[in-house]
Design a protein around this motif. Structure first.
Motif, PDB file in Angstrom:
ATOM      1  N   PRO A 138       6.895   6.020  37.124  1.00 45.43           N
ATOM      2  CA  PRO A 138       7.694   5.532  38.262  1.00 45.43           C
ATOM      3  C   PRO A 138       9.156   5.378  37.850  1.00 45.43           C
ATOM      4  N   GLY A 185      13.002   4.106  39.418  1.00 38.81           N
ATOM      5  CA  GLY A 185      13.769   3.513  40.519  1.00 38.81           C
ATOM      6  C   GLY A 185      15.193   4.037  40.444  1.00 38.81           C
ATOM      7  N   GLY A 219      16.569   4.352  37.375  1.00 34.84           N
ATOM      8  CA  GLY A 219      16.681   4.930  36.031  1.00 34.84           C
ATOM      9  C   GLY A 219      17.648   4.163  35.147  1.00 34.84           C
ATOM     10  N   THR A 220      17.861   2.877  35.441  1.00 39.14           N
ATOM     11  CA  THR A 220      18.819   2.091  34.648  1.00 39.14           C
ATOM     12  C   THR A 220      18.151   1.340  33.493  1.00 39.14           C
ATOM     13  N   SER A 221      16.904   1.656  33.244  1.00 34.14           N
ATOM     14  CA  SER A 221      16.193   1.033  32.118  1.00 34.14           C
ATOM     15  C   SER A 221      17.001   1.163  30.832  1.00 34.14           C
ATOM     16  N   GLN A 252      23.682  -6.778  36.706  1.00 34.91           N
ATOM     17  CA  GLN A 252      24.903  -6.002  36.445  1.00 34.91           C
ATOM     18  C   GLN A 252      24.715  -4.540  36.847  1.00 34.91           C
ATOM     19  N   SER A 253      23.474  -4.085  36.836  1.00 36.23           N
ATOM     20  CA  SER A 253      23.152  -2.708  37.213  1.00 36.23           C
ATOM     21  C   SER A 253      22.922  -2.562  38.713  1.00 36.23           C
ATOM     22  N   THR A 311      16.904  -0.667  41.563  1.00 39.82           N
ATOM     23  CA  THR A 311      16.180  -0.791  42.835  1.00 39.82           C
ATOM     24  C   THR A 311      15.263  -2.010  42.850  1.00 39.82           C
ATOM     25  N   ALA A 317      16.673  -9.990  35.968  1.00 37.95           N
ATOM     26  CA  ALA A 317      17.361 -11.242  36.277  1.00 37.95           C
ATOM     27  C   ALA A 317      18.724 -10.925  36.871  1.00 37.95           C
ATOM     28  N   ILE A 374       4.905   0.374  42.636  1.00 34.84           N
ATOM     29  CA  ILE A 374       5.227  -0.605  43.678  1.00 34.84           C
ATOM     30  C   ILE A 374       5.910   0.158  44.809  1.00 34.84           C
TER      31      ILE A 374
HETATM   32  C1  LIG Z   1      24.796  -1.395  32.438  1.00 40.64           C
HETATM   33  C2  LIG Z   1      23.491  -2.055  32.692  1.00 40.64           C
HETATM   34  C3  LIG Z   1      23.443  -3.363  33.114  1.00 40.64           C
HETATM   35  C4  LIG Z   1      22.214  -3.991  33.323  1.00 40.64           C
HETATM   36  N1  LIG Z   1      22.205  -5.279  33.772  1.00 40.64           N
HETATM   37  C5  LIG Z   1      21.025  -5.897  33.983  1.00 40.64           C
HETATM   38  C6  LIG Z   1      20.993  -7.230  34.479  1.00 40.64           C
HETATM   39  O1  LIG Z   1      22.018  -7.841  34.760  1.00 40.64           O
HETATM   40  N2  LIG Z   1      19.788  -7.801  34.657  1.00 40.64           N
HETATM   41  C7  LIG Z   1      18.626  -7.128  34.392  1.00 40.64           C
HETATM   42  O2  LIG Z   1      17.563  -7.704  34.573  1.00 40.64           O
HETATM   43  N3  LIG Z   1      18.631  -5.878  33.918  1.00 40.64           N
HETATM   44  C8  LIG Z   1      19.796  -5.233  33.728  1.00 40.64           C
HETATM   45  N4  LIG Z   1      19.808  -3.951  33.277  1.00 40.64           N
HETATM   46  C9  LIG Z   1      18.539  -3.257  33.029  1.00 40.64           C
HETATM   47  C10 LIG Z   1      17.988  -2.524  34.267  1.00 40.64           C
HETATM   48  O3  LIG Z   1      19.009  -2.321  35.211  1.00 40.64           O
HETATM   49  C11 LIG Z   1      16.842  -3.319  34.867  1.00 40.64           C
HETATM   50  O4  LIG Z   1      15.730  -3.244  34.009  1.00 40.64           O
HETATM   51  C12 LIG Z   1      16.445  -2.873  36.284  1.00 40.64           C
HETATM   52  O5  LIG Z   1      15.531  -3.801  36.809  1.00 40.64           O
HETATM   53  C13 LIG Z   1      15.827  -1.495  36.335  1.00 40.64           C
HETATM   54  O6  LIG Z   1      15.738  -1.103  37.694  1.00 40.64           O
HETATM   55  P1  LIG Z   1      15.655   0.425  38.082  1.00 40.64           P
HETATM   56  O7  LIG Z   1      15.404   0.509  39.536  1.00 40.64           O
HETATM   57  O8  LIG Z   1      16.800   1.169  37.558  1.00 40.64           O
HETATM   58  O9  LIG Z   1      14.310   0.837  37.315  1.00 40.64           O
HETATM   59  P2  LIG Z   1      14.086   2.047  36.334  1.00 40.64           P
HETATM   60  O10 LIG Z   1      15.046   2.003  35.217  1.00 40.64           O
HETATM   61  O11 LIG Z   1      13.971   3.292  37.104  1.00 40.64           O
HETATM   62  O12 LIG Z   1      12.638   1.661  35.783  1.00 40.64           O
HETATM   63  C14 LIG Z   1      12.455   0.545  34.934  1.00 40.64           C
HETATM   64  C15 LIG Z   1      10.957   0.356  34.659  1.00 40.64           C
HETATM   65  O13 LIG Z   1      10.297  -0.017  35.867  1.00 40.64           O
HETATM   66  C16 LIG Z   1       9.356   0.969  36.257  1.00 40.64           C
HETATM   67  N5  LIG Z   1       9.510   1.135  37.704  1.00 40.64           N
HETATM   68  C17 LIG Z   1      10.636   1.428  38.396  1.00 40.64           C
HETATM   69  N6  LIG Z   1      10.391   1.427  39.708  1.00 40.64           N
HETATM   70  C18 LIG Z   1       9.076   1.125  39.854  1.00 40.64           C
HETATM   71  C19 LIG Z   1       8.199   0.988  40.966  1.00 40.64           C
HETATM   72  N7  LIG Z   1       8.633   1.135  42.208  1.00 40.64           N
HETATM   73  N8  LIG Z   1       6.906   0.692  40.738  1.00 40.64           N
HETATM   74  C20 LIG Z   1       6.430   0.537  39.484  1.00 40.64           C
HETATM   75  N9  LIG Z   1       7.210   0.648  38.392  1.00 40.64           N
HETATM   76  C21 LIG Z   1       8.517   0.942  38.581  1.00 40.64           C
HETATM   77  C22 LIG Z   1       9.701   2.211  35.466  1.00 40.64           C
HETATM   78  O14 LIG Z   1       8.565   3.008  35.232  1.00 40.64           O
HETATM   79  C23 LIG Z   1      10.258   1.614  34.183  1.00 40.64           C
HETATM   80  O15 LIG Z   1       9.228   1.237  33.314  1.00 40.64           O
HETATM   81  C24 LIG Z   1      21.020  -3.286  33.080  1.00 40.64           C
HETATM   82  C25 LIG Z   1      21.071  -1.945  32.688  1.00 40.64           C
HETATM   83  C26 LIG Z   1      22.301  -1.335  32.497  1.00 40.64           C
HETATM   84  C27 LIG Z   1      22.331   0.102  32.089  1.00 40.64           C
END
Ligand SMILES: Cc1cc2nc3c(=O)[nH]c(=O)nc-3n(C[C@H](O)[C@H](O)[C@H](O)COP(=O)(O)OP(=O)(O)OC[C@H]3O[C@@H](n4cnc5c(N)ncnc54)[C@H](O)[C@@H]3O)c2cc1C
Length: 557
Positions: free
Chosen positions: A126, A128, A130-132, A196-197, A202, A212, A266
């Motif tokens: 999965p 979202g 891609g900011t992992s 911050q992301s 998502t 958080a 999700i």
């Molecule tokens: C510059 C920067 C700043 C950041 N700041 C913060 C911050 O302030 N707070 C914070 O908590 N994190 C932060 N992060 C980390 C990241 O943004 C978080 O982990 C965010 O929650 C990931 O969301 P995403 O939609 O990009 O998920 P993704 O990176 O796409 O996925 C993250 C994980 O969740 C899983 N996933 C994604 N969507 C789903 C779904 N719908 N159902 C099941 N699994 C799913 C994926 O398989 C993966 O394991 C930051 C990252 C960067 C690069």
């Protein structure tokens, strides 16, 4: 079609890629500001020059319409957004691209995809925003799988229902921060979750990683906002009831929170929303030392005042973000409410600061709401609070420039109880600085700030920054990461407060969590994902599922 495309590496869209001249200018500024000697400016490897490995599987005919296997789709889903990911993408190294990317338009597409993946022994990742930053979306799966498919959920980005009576909204998992907030804004509401992301991450990603937001106290993690959640697992639908609270056994929502794509995808959630705050006050307070500021923050966190912002930033980090001159720590303090003035709360908080030797550098009220930014103040201005905030929000873009100019920048976030904080801070920082000196030589530094504060302890966020040796950034960063992570675990902290576990934190997470818990989790995963196709390698070792010596046998398919 002239569709706006994400960069195949780094932060944001292709059209946001700064020109070489802009990189040169920003790079020189950043380097001068950081006091680092910077080598040449390198250009990213163009996608046309990238050689991706041959796909192992192709989309089945019935799903072909929602699938893409072109280089851009595969490369832009091959990595997350950690420093190392950005370096790898910048250099055109995509070791684990998905074989293809699926973009569901409705929930039934997710069902069909997971059914196909389970049937074909293909891993499903999965995705979202891609900011992992922990390798959570990198399709680096064991060779026992016949391939890997990334399920990009960004097409599911609607606010489906708003319940103004209860103040809750039903939102699709692929909605990124700005889309979600603008749709809620039409109802005068906000989720008020601003990581911050925010720009690209998502709702589904937040829930899956227990993200958080920007606010320091109260509801810090996304699961505090989740009223009910819905996921598609290979074994069927996982849907909980909407309830304000419940004591009926372990919480199905809490189990999805932090499941990082290992249990299912999700697809939507009911989340608690609120009116936009209309009363806001903020202040910047200086402390002679970080330790003095920390003592004050402890008092504030135990006062019951619950400030929206309570970010303590050490002197060097304050200087780096142009919020200070390097001679003092800065506390960014803020209160807000949709209902009542917050002047009294701020006044009491400032009394506590004064009792701890804090000197108010500025205090002000603000009317408007920049919502999306999570920023408290509408007014701009060159003061410490807004300087820091602007640096915070622009940081993801700046990081791409740092890679181009050869600066290593990695972050570590953790939490610790107050009675251990002072020693913890000292030892983790020292471990980071020693590792930086060993691998990068002179000029490196480790700074710290509090991102969140609880009555029983702070969430501490360390930033390591140093001139990198070109071409060796990945190894250098790995050495620093190992040293800091070892210190965090040895000193009793958590390997992550909000960035999640993913693949990168596994070695330390495995030492942090109880073994019996891993068995229980693996058993739950085997029950809903008998073929183990959901994001294998994240959180729990897939071998646990197939090891004949383990007490858990995989369920029959
Ligand atoms: C510059 C920067 C700043 C950041 N700041 C913060 C911050 O302030 N707070 C914070 O908590 N994190 C932060 N992060 C980390 C990241 O943004 C978080 O982990 C965010 O929650 C990931 O969301 P995403 O939609 O990009 O998920 P993704 O990176 O796409 O996925 C993250 C994980 O969740 C899983 N996933 C994604 N969507 C789903 C779904 N719908 N159902 C099941 N699994 C799913 C994926 O398989 C993966 O394991 C930051 C990252 C960067 C690069």
């Amino acid at each position: 079609v002239n569709e706006r495309r994400f960069k195949h590496w780094g932060w944001g869209y292709e059209d946001q890629q700064p020109s070489e001249q802009a990189i040169r200018q920003t790079g020189a500024l950043a380097a001068g500001h950081l006091g680092l000697a910077v080598s040449d400016i390198e250009a990213p490897v163009a996608l046309e020059r990238v050689q991706l490995r041959e796909p192992r599987v192709r989309p089945p005919a019935e799903l072909a319409e929602i699938c893409a296997g072109d280089d851009h789709a595969r490369a832009s889903h091959a990595l997350g957004k950690s420093y190392v990911d950005v370096v790898e993408g910048f250099r055109g190294r995509f070791a684990h691209p998905p074989d293809f990317v699926a973009r569901p338009r409705e929930e039934s597409d997710v069902e069909r995809l997971l059914e196909w993946c389970a049937g074909e022994g293909v891993a499903a990742i999965p995705f979202g925003g891609g900011t992992s930053v922990v390798g959570g979306v990198t399709p680096d799966v064991p060779s026992t799988f016949n391939g890997a498919v990334t399920i990009d959920l960004r097409g599911l980005d609607r606010v489906l229902e708003v319940d103004a009576v209860t103040r809750a909204a039903r939102i699709q998992a692929g909605a990124a921060g700005p889309a979600l907030e603008s749709q809620l804004g039409e109802h005068g509401l906000t989720l008020r979750h601003f990581p911050q992301s925010f720009e690209y991450s998502t709702l589904g990603g937040w829930i899956a990683t227990r993200a958080a937001g920007h606010f320091a106290t109260g509801r810090t993690h996304i699961e505090d906002y989740v009223e009910s959640a819905r996921a598609i697992t290979p074994a069927g639908v996982w849907q909980s009831r909407r309830l304000p609270g419940s004591g009926a056994g372990p919480s199905p929502d809490r189990m999805l929170a932090g499941s990082e794509g290992t249990l299912g995808t999700i697809t939507e959630a009911w989340v608690r929303v609120q009116p936009r705050p209309s009363h806001k006050r903020s202040a910047g307070v200086r402390f002679e030392t970080f330790a003095a500021g920390a003592e004050c923050v402890r008092a504030l966190s135990q006062s019951g005042l619950d400030p929206a912002n309570c970010r303590l930033i050490d002197a060097r980090e304050a200087a780096m973000t142009m919020a200070g001159d390097g001679s003092h720590a800065l506390l960014v303090l803020g209160f807000e409410s949709p209902d009542h003035p917050v002047d009294e709360a701020l006044a009491r908080a400032l009394e506590i600061c004064a009792e701890h030797g804090g000197a108010v550098s500025e205090a002000r009220s603000a009317g408007g709401d920049r919502g999306a930014a999570g920023a408290n103040d509408a007014a701009g201005g060159g003061d410490a609070v807004s300087s820091w905030r602007e640096a915070f929000l622009g940081a993801p873009y700046v990081r791409d420039v740092l890679v181009a100019i050869g600066v290593l920048a990695e972050t570590f976030e953790t939490a610790i109880t107050w009675e251990r904080f002072a020693v913890f801070h000292e030892r983790v920082k020292a471990a980071g600085e020693q590792a930086l000196a060993e691998v990068c030589g002179e000029g490196g530094r480790v700074t710290a700030r509090f991102t969140h504060v609880y009555a029983d302890g702070p969430a501490v966020y360390f930033t390591a920054i140093a001139p990198a040796r070109r071409g060796e950034e990945v190894e250098q960063c790995g050495a620093v990461k190992r040293a800091v992570s070892e210190a965090i675990i040895a000193e009793g902290g958590t390997i992550t407060h909000h960035h999640a576990v993913g693949r990168d934190h596994r070695p330390w997470y495995d030492r942090q969590r109880p073994d019996t818990f891993a068995l229980a989790f693996a058993g739950a995963k085997a029950a809903v994902d008998p073929r183990g196709v959901m994001n294998p390698g994240v959180l729990v070792d897939p071998r646990v599922l197939i090891d004949p010596g383990a007490r858990i046998a995989p369920a029959a398919v």
